[in-house]
Scaffold this active site. Structure first.
Site, PDB file in Angstrom:
ATOM      1  N   HIS A  91       0.824  -1.217   0.000  1.00 14.92           N
ATOM      2  CA  HIS A  91       0.000   0.000   0.000  1.00 14.92           C
ATOM      3  C   HIS A  91       0.858   1.267   0.000  1.00 14.92           C
ATOM      4  O   HIS A  91       0.460   2.278  -0.577  1.00 14.92           O
ATOM      5  CB  HIS A  91      -0.992  -0.036   1.170  1.00 14.92           C
ATOM      6  CG  HIS A  91      -2.018  -1.122   0.989  1.00 14.92           C
ATOM      7  ND1 HIS A  91      -2.734  -1.673   2.025  1.00 14.92           N
ATOM      8  CD2 HIS A  91      -2.433  -1.766  -0.135  1.00 14.92           C
ATOM      9  CE1 HIS A  91      -3.548  -2.606   1.544  1.00 14.92           C
ATOM     10  NE2 HIS A  91      -3.376  -2.679   0.245  1.00 14.92           N
TER      11      HIS A  91
ATOM     12  N   HIS B  37      -6.831  -7.617  -8.584  1.00 14.37           N
ATOM     13  CA  HIS B  37      -7.236  -8.527  -7.504  1.00 14.37           C
ATOM     14  C   HIS B  37      -7.599  -7.634  -6.315  1.00 14.37           C
ATOM     15  O   HIS B  37      -6.814  -7.463  -5.382  1.00 14.37           O
ATOM     16  CB  HIS B  37      -6.105  -9.485  -7.134  1.00 14.37           C
ATOM     17  CG  HIS B  37      -5.715 -10.411  -8.246  1.00 14.37           C
ATOM     18  ND1 HIS B  37      -5.049  -9.979  -9.359  1.00 14.37           N
ATOM     19  CD2 HIS B  37      -5.911 -11.752  -8.410  1.00 14.37           C
ATOM     20  CE1 HIS B  37      -4.841 -11.012 -10.180  1.00 14.37           C
ATOM     21  NE2 HIS B  37      -5.355 -12.105  -9.613  1.00 14.37           N
TER      22      HIS B  37
ATOM     23  N   SER C 163      -6.560  -1.854  -0.925  1.00 15.40           N
ATOM     24  CA  SER C 163      -6.074  -1.010  -2.033  1.00 15.40           C
ATOM     25  C   SER C 163      -7.197  -0.206  -2.698  1.00 15.40           C
ATOM     26  O   SER C 163      -6.973   0.953  -3.067  1.00 15.40           O
ATOM     27  CB  SER C 163      -5.315  -1.865  -3.057  1.00 15.40           C
ATOM     28  OG  SER C 163      -6.042  -3.031  -3.402  1.00 15.40           O
TER      29      SER C 163
ATOM     30  N   GLU D  48     -12.570  -8.287  -9.069  1.00 17.52           N
ATOM     31  CA  GLU D  48     -12.545  -9.278  -7.991  1.00 17.52           C
ATOM     32  C   GLU D  48     -13.396 -10.465  -8.438  1.00 17.52           C
ATOM     33  O   GLU D  48     -14.540 -10.287  -8.831  1.00 17.52           O
ATOM     34  CB  GLU D  48     -13.077  -8.651  -6.683  1.00 17.52           C
ATOM     35  CG  GLU D  48     -13.272  -9.604  -5.539  1.00 17.52           C
ATOM     36  CD  GLU D  48     -12.036 -10.435  -5.171  1.00 17.52           C
ATOM     37  OE1 GLU D  48     -10.943  -9.878  -5.009  1.00 17.52           O
ATOM     38  OE2 GLU D  48     -12.181 -11.684  -5.076  1.00 17.52           O
TER      39      GLU D  48
ATOM     40  N   GLY E  14      -9.349 -10.850 -13.029  1.00 16.80           N
ATOM     41  CA  GLY E  14      -8.631  -9.590 -13.162  1.00 16.80           C
ATOM     42  C   GLY E  14      -7.594  -9.581 -14.275  1.00 16.80           C
ATOM     43  O   GLY E  14      -7.352  -8.536 -14.889  1.00 16.80           O
TER      44      GLY E  14
ATOM     45  N   ASP F 285      -2.178  -8.034  -7.402  1.00 17.75           N
ATOM     46  CA  ASP F 285      -1.965  -8.517  -6.024  1.00 17.75           C
ATOM     47  C   ASP F 285      -2.688  -9.855  -5.828  1.00 17.75           C
ATOM     48  O   ASP F 285      -3.644  -9.950  -5.070  1.00 17.75           O
ATOM     49  CB  ASP F 285      -2.517  -7.439  -5.067  1.00 17.75           C
ATOM     50  CG  ASP F 285      -2.357  -7.820  -3.614  1.00 17.75           C
ATOM     51  OD1 ASP F 285      -1.466  -8.631  -3.298  1.00 17.75           O
ATOM     52  OD2 ASP F 285      -3.134  -7.303  -2.784  1.00 17.75           O
TER      53      ASP F 285
HETATM   54  C1  LIG Z   1      -4.428 -10.405  -1.740  1.00 18.65           C
HETATM   55  S1  LIG Z   1      -6.143 -10.241  -2.030  1.00 18.65           S
HETATM   56  C2  LIG Z   1      -6.306  -8.601  -2.626  1.00 18.65           C
HETATM   57  C3  LIG Z   1      -6.068  -7.517  -1.630  1.00 18.65           C
HETATM   58  C4  LIG Z   1      -6.176  -6.121  -2.191  1.00 18.65           C
HETATM   59  N1  LIG Z   1      -5.436  -5.950  -3.419  1.00 18.65           N
HETATM   60  C5  LIG Z   1      -5.680  -5.094  -1.190  1.00 18.65           C
HETATM   61  O1  LIG Z   1      -4.501  -4.729  -1.247  1.00 18.65           O
HETATM   62  O2  LIG Z   1      -6.490  -4.647  -0.375  1.00 18.65           O
HETATM   63  C6  LIG Z   1      -6.343 -11.180  -3.485  1.00 18.65           C
HETATM   64  C7  LIG Z   1      -7.770 -11.201  -4.006  1.00 18.65           C
HETATM   65  O3  LIG Z   1      -7.766 -11.733  -5.331  1.00 18.65           O
HETATM   66  C8  LIG Z   1      -8.985 -12.428  -5.531  1.00 18.65           C
HETATM   67  N2  LIG Z   1      -8.799 -13.268  -6.725  1.00 18.65           N
HETATM   68  C9  LIG Z   1      -8.254 -14.508  -6.814  1.00 18.65           C
HETATM   69  N3  LIG Z   1      -8.163 -14.882  -8.109  1.00 18.65           N
HETATM   70  C10 LIG Z   1      -8.628 -13.838  -8.843  1.00 18.65           C
HETATM   71  C11 LIG Z   1      -8.746 -13.600 -10.240  1.00 18.65           C
HETATM   72  N4  LIG Z   1      -8.371 -14.518 -11.143  1.00 18.65           N
HETATM   73  N5  LIG Z   1      -9.251 -12.420 -10.644  1.00 18.65           N
HETATM   74  C12 LIG Z   1      -9.647 -11.477  -9.742  1.00 18.65           C
HETATM   75  N6  LIG Z   1      -9.570 -11.653  -8.406  1.00 18.65           N
HETATM   76  C13 LIG Z   1      -9.049 -12.809  -7.963  1.00 18.65           C
HETATM   77  C14 LIG Z   1      -9.207 -13.132  -4.236  1.00 18.65           C
HETATM   78  O4  LIG Z   1     -10.581 -13.485  -4.090  1.00 18.65           O
HETATM   79  C15 LIG Z   1      -8.742 -12.066  -3.224  1.00 18.65           C
HETATM   80  O5  LIG Z   1      -9.825 -11.291  -2.803  1.00 18.65           O
END
Ligand SMILES: C[S@@+](CC[C@H](N)C(=O)[O-])C[C@H]1O[C@@H](n2cnc3c(N)ncnc32)[C@H](O)[C@@H]1O
Length: 286
Positions: free
Chosen positions: A19, A42, A97, A115, A144, A164
């Site tokens: 962040h 993500h 984020s 997401e 994503g 991410d």
């Molecule tokens: C590490 S978390 C994201 C945290 C966020 N970026 C933050 O910094 O607040 C990863 C997220 O990616 C999602 N996810 C997993 N595979 C994905 C995909 N193929 N496309 C989009 N989201 C995905 C998961 O459900 C999860 O919510």
């Protein structure tokens, strides 16, 4: 497989480095009066209650944002991050984020938040109704990486991407590098922030996968650096001993700002915490 839920990890050391870097990138984009486009591939749930069962399970925020909150930071980037998070922490939340981006975007800027997890996507919609309602924020319930390719190059084409992923599966590392190769064919001037875990031998085939991915993607832009925050000494059985961000086409002096912020933060994050930053590609081609 979508079993990862960021609520268990919100506000931990990995969120701190990620962040800080994402805010640094957005703040640089704001230095010009021209609009920009952000992609968060993500995005997660957007906002995380720290008194929830998930966050309370391992209390990871206690070794991330908590020791930093309340300090009077000297470094500009750390001070900006702490002042923004302070507003959320006052209500027992940690901003993901999407919430951080929404807090600093201007009315001419646009953010695409993607997401895939249905529950997290619903939570993201609710979070953005609460904290992003006066901003140009689009929530997409979709993959994503696929969405990133479908929506690039964007209009306006100044902008940045945060990637991410949860890295639940080994093939994600390869898929990210393939996607970035495709994206840079379409959108050469994108700034990209890719978060990655540092994993010891206990992680099996995933150990070393981040390093191989970074080596592959660092050549895709004009310049690139990586910054890492380690929170434990390496031992084969440590598991995740830290994490990093690889920034492709970083803004002028982002490296300096991030160094100063991480150096100051490390003093509060425990005796085994340290940071490093190294250039992976410079304009001279090194
Ligand atoms: C590490 S978390 C994201 C945290 C966020 N970026 C933050 O910094 O607040 C990863 C997220 O990616 C999602 N996810 C997993 N595979 C994905 C995909 N193929 N496309 C989009 N989201 C995905 C998961 O459900 C999860 O919510």
């Amino acid at each position: 497989m979508l079993s990862y839920q960021h609520g268990y990890h919100a506000g931990n050391h990995a969120d701190v480095i990620k962040h800080l870097c994402w805010l640094g990138v957005i703040n640089h984009l704001k230095r010009k009066n021209k609009p920009f486009t952000l992609f968060d591939t993500h995005a997660g749930a957007g906002l995380y209650p720290l008194d929830s069962e998930q966050a309370q399970k391992n209390k990871e925020f206690e070794t991330g944002i908590h020791p930093l909150s309340g300090i009077s930071a000297n470094s500009e980037l750390l001070a900006t991050y702490l002042s923004l998070t302070q507003d959320f922490l006052a209500h027992q939340h940690y901003p993901g984020s999407p919430a951080l981006a929404a807090a600093v975007m201007r009315e001419q800027d646009i953010a695409h938040l993607m997401e895939l997890h249905p529950g997290e996507s619903n939570a993201l919609n609710a979070a953005m109704r609460a904290v992003g309602k006066d901003k140009n924020v689009c929530v997409h319930h979709r993959d994503g990486l696929e969405g990133l390719i479908a929506m690039t190059p964007p209009q306006p084409n100044r902008g940045a991407v945060l990637i991410d992923p949860p890295y639940e599966q080994y093939r994600e590392y390869q898929h990210i590098a393939d996607t970035l190769e495709k994206m840079f064919h379409r959108w050469q001037n994108a700034q990209v922030v890719l978060w990655y875990p540092l994993l010891s031998a206990r992680a099996g085939e995933k150990s070393g996968a981040s390093e191989a991915m970074i080596k592959r993607i660092a050549r895709l832009g004009t310049t690139a650096f990586s910054a890492e925050l380690t929170v434990a000494d390496y031992a084969d059985d440590t598991g995740m001993y830290g994490s990093g961000v690889c920034v492709i086409n970083p803004a002028w002096q982002l490296d300096k700002q991030l160094r100063e912020a991480l150096e100051e933060a490390c003093a509060y994050l425990g005796e085994h915490t340290s940071y490093s930053l190294q250039w992976l590609k410079t304009e001279q081609g090194a």
